[in-house]
Design a protein around this motif. Structure first.
Motif, short mmCIF file in Angstrom:
data_model
loop_
_atom_site.label_atom_id
_atom_site.label_comp_id
_atom_site.label_asym_id
_atom_site.label_seq_id
_atom_site.Cartn_x
_atom_site.Cartn_y
_atom_site.Cartn_z
N CYS A 1 -5.93 -6.39 -5.67
CA CYS A 1 -7.09 -5.54 -5.41
C CYS A 1 -7.03 -4.96 -4.00
O CYS A 1 -7.32 -3.78 -3.78
N THR B 1 -4.48 -4.33 -2.08
CA THR B 1 -3.39 -3.37 -1.85
C THR B 1 -3.52 -2.10 -2.69
O THR B 1 -2.84 -1.11 -2.41
N GLY B 2 -4.35 -2.13 -3.72
CA GLY B 2 -4.46 -1.00 -4.62
C GLY B 2 -3.53 -1.08 -5.81
O GLY B 2 -3.48 -0.16 -6.64
N ARG C 1 0.83 -1.21 0.00
CA ARG C 1 0.00 0.00 0.00
C ARG C 1 0.86 1.26 0.00
O ARG C 1 0.53 2.26 -0.65
N VAL D 1 2.09 1.76 -3.49
CA VAL D 1 1.03 2.34 -4.33
C VAL D 1 0.97 3.85 -4.13
O VAL D 1 0.86 4.62 -5.10
N GLU D 2 1.04 4.30 -2.89
CA GLU D 2 1.02 5.75 -2.61
C GLU D 2 2.19 6.44 -3.31
O GLU D 2 2.03 7.53 -3.88
#
Length: 442
Positions: A245, A247-248, A205, A208-209
């Motif tokens: 999905c 974790t983004g 995550r 992803v950020e």
């Protein structure tokens, strides 16, 4: 400099899938400024003329999943049982920045001489791979391998998290992006969480950020081993695709390599999420395990071809992909030769966000072009469909000339930007030293 390629079979891979049986391509600097059928005439003048008589002119191959440094493992991982977890991953810890550069140059040379003009690579010490890609002159989308486990202990099902390792590798991936992303319009970068079982949901995550912050995509291994699938189920109650999905990571800017052990539900999630599945057929053939391609073709999942590592030959990979699909029950035309070539050129280019730059021969695009010598027994005779002749019969040794951004990198099958003999010698020395240390238990 202006360059004119003439008298060749021009296979455009453009939206109309046009083929000019006697065609020409004009290049001004790094871009294609004209192409067509027949004689270009006196109106098309050029500083340099390449006579492509007896040759096919194609867009450069875009290899959607590679580890060019993985040329290290040739002949060591294909036969022994458990060699991936038991040999390759433990041996990787002996890599250094300098040996990674040397072996990446070796792998890049193999790709380039096979007609690959752009790779999508994920591995250790990626800034050193970037240095090799930059020097040899090819195009690359590069991601640093982010892990928070000890890869050498995974063979014992030991997934102990090492947060400091994960943090350090995330920082290194950021340095890669800051130093190389957009360099010379040839090198682009992504974040590279290694796999769904070697990166925790929390770290994924965060990645992803950061990807959204830097406005770059992601490259990850997904469901490549049964052990990975079992670990995800036991740890999170998820499949590897569901992990994407959760974790983004799932999205159109994701390349998910392999997806070998996936469910019908996973296929639907990949379709809905818009991720690209990197299909590396030759590697699967060596391992004896294929994704459920009879369900994936025609499902709406975005699919593109890659070579992975060890053998980075896009031509054999195309053939094996077609053959394996038919053996699994796919129709003869799903995939066809034309599908296979598009999944090796324009489709992966679009998957990497480069479809407006490369992947097809069109006016305004970068001049990433290969010339394939058709004057060989394996490519003679040619009839109405040169694409079928090429996909089912060509090999890397038929690649005669390769241009990237209008610059000739391979000519008459010889590398022009680096000393090939030196690349081979240094690559052998580096690989031998690593193997010797591994055998010595270092």
């Amino acid at each position: 400099m202006t360059t004119l390629i003439k008298n060749g079979i021009v296979i455009t891979e453009d939206p109309e899938d046009r083929v000019f049986l006697k065609g020409w391509v004009r290049i001004d600097g790094d871009r294609i400024t004209g192409l067509g059928e027949g004689d270009p005439g006196d109106a098309v003048t050029a500083d340099r003329v390449i006579d492509a008589t007896g040759k096919a002119v194609l867009p450069g191959i875009v290899d959607v999943h590679t580890h060019v440094c993985g040329s290290l493992f040739k002949g060591m991982t294909e036969d022994p049982e458990g060699a991936f977890y038991g040999l390759a991953l433990p041996m990787e810890r002996l890599l250094t920045p300098e040996s990674t550069y040397t072996l990446s140059m070796l792998g890049a040379a193999e790709c380039l001489k096979g007609g690959v003009t752009c790779i999508n690579d994920i591995y250790h010490y990626m800034r050193d791979t970037a240095r090799a890609i930059d020097e040899i002159g090819m195009r690359g989308v590069l991601a640093h391998k982010i892990i928070e486990t000890d890869l050498s202990t995974i063979q014992y099902h030991d997934y102990t998290r090492i947060p400091k390792e994960g943090a350090a590798r995330v920082e290194e991936n950021c340095r890669l992006i800051e130093e190389y992303h957009g360099k010379d319009g040839r090198i682009f970068c992504r974040f590279g969480p290694h796999a769904t079982d070697t990166v925790s949901i929390e770290l994924a995550r965060k990645i992803v950020e950061l990807g959204h912050h830097y406005q770059v995509g992601f490259h990850i291994h997904v469901a490549q081993k049964v052990q990975e699938v079992n670990f995800l189920k036991e740890t999170y109650g998820l499949t590897p695709v569901e992990y994407l999905c959760e974790t983004g990571l799932m999205g159109e800017d994701l390349v998910a390599a392999h997806c070998t052990y996936i469910t019908d539900r996973d296929i639907q999630l990949l379709k809905e999420g818009g991720a690209t599945m990197a299909h590396c057929a030759e590697m699967y053939g060596k391992r004896g395990s294929f994704p459920p391609m009879e369900k994936i073709y025609g499902s709406g999942v975005r699919l593109a071809y890659g070579t992975d590592w060890v053998t980075m030959d896009p031509w054999t990979s195309m053939r094996i992909a077609v053959m394996a699909a038919r053996m699994a029950g796919c129709k003869l035309d799903d995939p066809s030769a034309h599908t296979a070539l598009r999944l090796s050129t324009i489709v992966p280019a679009k998957s990497l966000g480069l479809g407006d730059r490369i992947g097809s021969l069109e006016v305004g695009k970068q001049a990433d072009i290969l010339l394939l010598d058709m004057q060989s027994p394996n490519l003679t005779p040619v009839f109405d469909d040169p694409v079928a002749t090429i996909v089912y019969n060509a090999n890397r040794h038929d690649v005669h000339t390769v241009l990237v951004a209008g610059k000739v990198l391979v000519e008459d099958r010889q590398l022009k930007t680096v000393d090939e003999a030196q690349v081979l010698a240094e690559g052998q020395r580096a690989a031998t030293a690593i193997y010797r240390d591994y055998r010595a238990g270092k």
